[in-house]
Design a protein around this motif. Structure first.
Motif, PDB file in Angstrom:
ATOM      1  N   LEU A 126      -6.461   3.625   1.405  1.00 36.75           N
ATOM      2  CA  LEU A 126      -7.859   3.929   1.720  1.00 36.75           C
ATOM      3  C   LEU A 126      -8.091   5.411   1.984  1.00 36.75           C
ATOM      4  O   LEU A 126      -9.139   5.956   1.614  1.00 36.75           O
TER       5      LEU A 126
ATOM      6  N   VAL B   5      -8.659   7.108  -1.368  1.00 30.50           N
ATOM      7  CA  VAL B   5      -9.717   6.641  -2.273  1.00 30.50           C
ATOM      8  C   VAL B   5     -10.970   7.472  -2.044  1.00 30.50           C
ATOM      9  O   VAL B   5     -11.527   7.477  -0.942  1.00 30.50           O
TER      10      VAL B   5
ATOM     11  N   TRP C  84     -14.354   4.515  -5.339  1.00 34.33           N
ATOM     12  CA  TRP C  84     -14.953   3.370  -4.641  1.00 34.33           C
ATOM     13  C   TRP C  84     -16.138   2.830  -5.436  1.00 34.33           C
ATOM     14  O   TRP C  84     -16.267   1.620  -5.656  1.00 34.33           O
TER      15      TRP C  84
ATOM     16  N   PRO D 284     -10.103  -1.764  -1.451  1.00 35.14           N
ATOM     17  CA  PRO D 284     -11.374  -1.746  -2.196  1.00 35.14           C
ATOM     18  C   PRO D 284     -11.526  -2.948  -3.128  1.00 35.14           C
ATOM     19  O   PRO D 284     -12.600  -3.551  -3.215  1.00 35.14           O
TER      20      PRO D 284
ATOM     21  N   SER E  28     -14.277  -5.910  -2.746  1.00 28.83           N
ATOM     22  CA  SER E  28     -15.216  -6.208  -3.833  1.00 28.83           C
ATOM     23  C   SER E  28     -15.194  -7.686  -4.194  1.00 28.83           C
ATOM     24  O   SER E  28     -16.236  -8.279  -4.512  1.00 28.83           O
TER      25      SER E  28
END
Length: 263
Positions: free
Chosen positions: A101, A104, A109, A157, A161
């Motif tokens: 994370l 990213v 993202w 991510p 999602s």
């Protein structure tokens, strides 16, 4: 039960058709006699699918950038011109980049969520409107993942999602029910061979060994589940998430490798 019989002649849209899961789904529906609308961002690879033995009469391909809202509307327009509406929409396209994370960035993202969440929203909305217009009791199948419930290091991510996609699936299910349109999520398990996420043989063997049922997901596994969700056999099922992963999303066998049961 042979779910395939009633799919003959049905109109089925499959996104991400050039990927491993998308290819399995396209072939499964095509061999069941369905007319196909296959879409992918890779136009050259997509064009080759027109020569596939399962590419039935009345089928077509449409190269589509799923990050482009206008392109999605163009895909819906092509479906309307060819068929009037689809009977089945399979939102299969998705990406699974790996990264911590802290590494990213905002662009990455957005790319993940554009393809994994925004595109299914826009495409389902567009296709559902056509189904309603033509009074078709359609089936929406969103390809999700056990990662929606099981967080994975370096895959936050993606997992996030897919969790959101499950909620979106339920949202469409409750709002489209009055029109006889169902929306469900199908969660394939581990399937090595992705063109965008290459894996070493050692990694494949390790992951497979830790799946409770001891093997990776096959075309038969995913295909039969998709045919079930597209057929009248699941006519009273909507808003559901169906794991087809040999128990992989429940837990891993790795914790127990050094222990024996007491039988």
């Amino acid at each position: 039960m042979d779910y395939a019989q009633e799919l003959a002649g049905k109109r089925v849209v499959v996104t991400g058709a050039c990927g491993i899961i998308g290819g399995w789904l396209a072939e499964t529906f095509g061999r069941a006699g369905a007319r196909l609308c296959l879409t992918d961002a890779r136009a050259d690879e997509l064009a080759k699918l027109k020569d596939a033995p399962y590419f039935t009469e009345g089928s077509f391909v449409q190269a589509t950038d799923l990050r482009d809202a206008d392109a999605i509307e163009g895909l819906a327009g092509a479906v309307r011109r060819h068929w009037g509406a689809a009977d089945v929409l399979v939102n299969n396209a998705g990406i699974y980049p790996s990264g911590f994370l802290l590494d990213v960035d905002a662009e990455e993202w957005d790319r993940i969520f554009d393809i994994n969440l925004r595109a299914p929203f826009l495409l389902t909305r567009a296709m559902a409107k056509l189904m309603i217009e033509q009074k078709i009791p359609g089936s929406i199948i969103n390809i999700s993942s056990g990662a929606a419930r099981k967080m994975r290091r370096t895959a936050c991510p993606y997992s996030t999602s897919k969790t959101a996609l499950d909620r979106l699936t339920k949202g469409f299910a409750i709002e489209l029910a009055e029109y006889g349109i169902r929306a469900n999520a199908l969660e394939p398990g581990f399937a090595a061979g992705s063109a965008v996420s290459s894996l070493s043989q050692a990694h494949v063997e390790t992951v497979t060994a830790n799946i409770p049922m001891g093997r990776a997901t096959t075309q038969q596994d995913v295909g039969q589940a998709a045919l079930f969700l597209a057929s009248s056999a699941s006519a009273y099922i909507t808003g559901a998430s169906l794991p087809v992963d040999g128990g992989n999303s429940i837990g891993s066998l790795a914790v127990y490798q050094d222990k024996k049961h007491a039988l």
